[in-house]
Design an enzyme around this catalytic site. Structure first.
Site, PDB file in Angstrom:
ATOM      1  N   LYS A  28     -15.919  15.742  12.522  1.00  0.00           N
ATOM      2  CA  LYS A  28     -16.976  15.520  13.504  1.00  0.00           C
ATOM      3  C   LYS A  28     -17.324  16.873  14.115  1.00  0.00           C
ATOM      4  CE  LYS A  28     -18.729  11.527  15.327  1.00  0.00           C
ATOM      5  NZ  LYS A  28     -18.354  10.365  16.109  1.00  0.00           N
ATOM      6  N   THR A  83       0.871  -1.186   0.000  1.00  0.00           N
ATOM      7  CA  THR A  83       0.000   0.000   0.000  1.00  0.00           C
ATOM      8  C   THR A  83       0.903   1.230   0.000  1.00  0.00           C
ATOM      9  OG1 THR A  83      -0.022   0.143   2.379  1.00  0.00           O
ATOM     10  CG2 THR A  83      -1.732  -1.204   1.364  1.00  0.00           C
ATOM     11  N   GLU A 111      -5.602  -3.979  -0.917  1.00  0.00           N
ATOM     12  CA  GLU A 111      -5.971  -5.137  -0.096  1.00  0.00           C
ATOM     13  C   GLU A 111      -7.093  -5.971  -0.718  1.00  0.00           C
ATOM     14  OE1 GLU A 111      -5.400  -2.084   0.824  1.00  0.00           O
ATOM     15  OE2 GLU A 111      -4.600  -1.931   2.850  1.00  0.00           O
ATOM     16  N   TRP A 126     -21.384  13.971  11.769  1.00  0.00           N
ATOM     17  CA  TRP A 126     -20.366  13.874  10.729  1.00  0.00           C
ATOM     18  C   TRP A 126     -20.690  14.789   9.561  1.00  0.00           C
ATOM     19  CZ3 TRP A 126     -19.708   7.838  10.415  1.00  0.00           C
ATOM     20  CH2 TRP A 126     -18.838   7.450  11.433  1.00  0.00           C
TER      21      TRP A 126
END
Ligand code: ADP
Length: 543
Positions: A437, A185, A330, A442
């Site tokens: 937040k 990654t 992944e 959110w």
């Protein structure tokens, strides 16, 4: 009761044999800036066999890692087949990683051989003294490679090694669960982590990529993967297109708008894949320079959120269907693709609503969303939680890196926050590390960015969370304006007013020259947050 079916191994070799025989006349075209090189699948197959024999002559064994530091080219494709074909492990090296990260992944994977483009010698040579496991460099092309000489590793020429061998290499039998390839990654936090694909996972993923709910390749297609083969396997295109017999049009290192347009006009791809930045740049480029894109029936776009305005622009200006996809290293990487459901009429707003979602989960991938407390949330299009996935092409761990916190009862925790509709369409609103937040609620940075980038004067926009005494966090809009425009914060806030609820409207604005990017071209919000914390951004407060 046992089945009567053969227990036949699913391998990269099986993908290889199918393409080179059934689709032997399909072609691989590599762009060299002004002209292209071409070879049929049969010829590429012969050369992959010569490469396999050459690697064996260098004593590359089952399980050995062979790195590739290369652009999208015919030789890279040959390596994609030869290395797993002999039972070794193809380790695609991301040439855009920071040098110390590149050295880290080569050493961590213990690559014994590295196959590299001659133009990339300057990237690797300074690191060579640190690469203690590398015994051979194989240089593609006849450019200067003297900088690699003088160390303990020997330097070979790709062309010479192949010329010394014959096609007809006898491929060994391989266990489908053995490692075929690995990819790290990009490591935006800490060191990059290695994901190791098996033959089986690669075979199943390739089938998945080609089928109806994903890229839909056929032998009538000419596929242009602009996504690099060193980044998440070019989203599976090399193997999936080969399997389907679609011609592969490989752009080499010519990814800038001007040469890319020439390549598209002369080779006439029917489909292509690239990240939003590339499609956005190409769109702007075509405003000044007419480009014939009429051969393209669809383009796949993903890797980061695809602004709706971009999908609409390609549809309206060129009649090209831009299909959004989601995945990660992944997940091999393809996991969801945003084809609209069958009962939605084409050309309607509703259709565009579905197409601008992140994607519909593919067969072969199971997906759920999980709340902060670990509870599984409903697919109701409203509840928002972290995406977890499992399936035959999803990683179950990282290579020599213990990270139990990345997994949850056999599911991979993706770090992506989303809602999912009852029909399996997900809408990513943020990364766990990027969420804003505000007063316990959110705010989706992805949504704000999408709206801002729909403004004609905005080239790019990234929204980050910044500390706020009253609300804990509030959004800071970091905007890059297009040349010769001078829209201000007030006007942009007005523009957002019709599009998001009032309490989500950013009051903090900053205008920057460009959004910092990671090695794979994604917005690097970590850098923006650090710049803000250091007081390096000039912030205007309104509202
Ligand atoms: P890295 O090496 O940076 O992890 P990946 O390509 O594996 O590179 O990145 C995967 C991540 O990219 C996903 O977890 C997600 O956050 C983001 N991503 C990919 N496709 C999309 C998309 N269509 N919309 C939003 N985010 C996306």
């Amino acid at each position: 009761m046992q089945s009567t079916m053969q227990d036949f191994p699913l391998t990269v070799g099986m993908i290889f044999r199918h393409g080179r025989t059934v689709h032997n006349a399909s072609e691989v075209v590599t762009f060299e800036g002004e002209k292209s090189r071409r070879a049929t699948f049969a010829e590429v197959g012969d050369r992959a066999e010569r490469l396999a024999a050459a690697l064996r002559r260098l004593k590359v064994d089952v399980g050995d890692r062979v790195g590739t530091l290369a652009w999208n080219t015919q030789e890279h494709l040959e390596a994609y087949f030869a290395i797993p074909g002999i039972g070794a492990v193809l380790h695609t090296l991301n040439l855009r990683l920071f040098p110390e990260q590149l050295a880290y992944i080569i050493n961590h994977a213990e690559d014994r051989v590295i196959i590299l483009d001659d133009t990339l010698v300057p990237i690797l040579a300074p690191l060579a003294p640190q690469l203690s496991t590398v015994e051979h460099y194989i240089v593609i092309g006849d450019g200067d490679a003297s900088a690699l000489e003088g160390g303990t590793a020997s330097v070979h020429r790709y062309g010479e090694l192949l010329a010394a061998e014959q096609p007809g290499y006898q491929w060994p039998e391989i266990d489908e669960r053995a490692a075929a390839a690995m990819c790290y990654t990009s490591g935006t936090t800490g060191n990059p982590k290695g994901v190791v694909y098996s033959h089986r996972s690669t075979f199943l993923h390739s089938m998945g990529v080609g089928e109806g709910s994903a890229a839909r390749y056929t032998d009538r297609d000419r596929m242009l993967p602009v996504v690099p083969m060193f980044h998440a396997n070019a989203w599976g295109a090399p193997y999936a297109a080969w399997m389907a017999g679609a011609d592969l049009l490989l752009p080499g290192r010519y990814l800038q708008c001007e040469p890319l347009s020439v390549f598209i006009e002369t080779e006439r791809p029917t489909c292509a894949s690239a990240v939003p930045t590339i499609w956005t740049d190409l769109l702007h480029y075509t405003e000044q320079h007419p480009v014939d894109l009429s051969s393209l029936r669809m383009v796949v776009c993903g890797g980061s959120a695809v602004p709706r305005a971009l999908i609409e622009a390609y549809e309206e200006r060129f009649g090209i269907r831009m299909v959004q996809a989601w995945g990660m290293t992944e997940t091999s990487p393809l996991a969801a693709v945003a084809w609209p459901p069958k009962d939605v009429a084409l050309g309607t707003t509703e259709e565009m609503d579905f197409r601008s979602m992140t994607g519909r989960v593919m067969p072969g991938v199971e997906l759920r969303i999980v709340g902060d407390d670990g509870a599984v949330l409903p697919w109701d299009g409203v509840a928002v939680g972290e995406i977890e996935v499992r399936g035959p092409w999803i990683t179950a761990s990282y290579y020599r890196d213990r990270t139990p916190e990345k997994f949850h009862d056999g599911w991979l925790r993706t770090g992506d926050i989303a809602s999912v509709t009852p029909g399996g369409y997900l809408r990513i609103t943020d990364r766990t590390k990027d969420v804003i937040k505000s007063g316990g609620e959110w705010i989706s940075s992805v949504e704000l960015e999408g709206h801002l980038m729909a403004h004609p004067d905005v080239a790019e926009a990234a929204v980050i969370a910044v500390p706020d005494a009253r609300w804990d966090e509030r959004p800071l809009a970091c905007v890059v304006l297009r040349p010769d425009t001078e829209v201000g914060a007030e006007q942009l806030r007005e523009f957002l007013r019709d599009r998001v609820t009032k309490w989500q409207l950013p009051e903090r604005w900053t205008f920057i020259d460009q959004v910092p990017k990671t090695s794979v071209g994604k917005f690097d919000k970590k850098v923006l947050r650090a710049r803000h914390a250091d007081g390096a951004l000039v912030v205007e407060e309104i509202g």
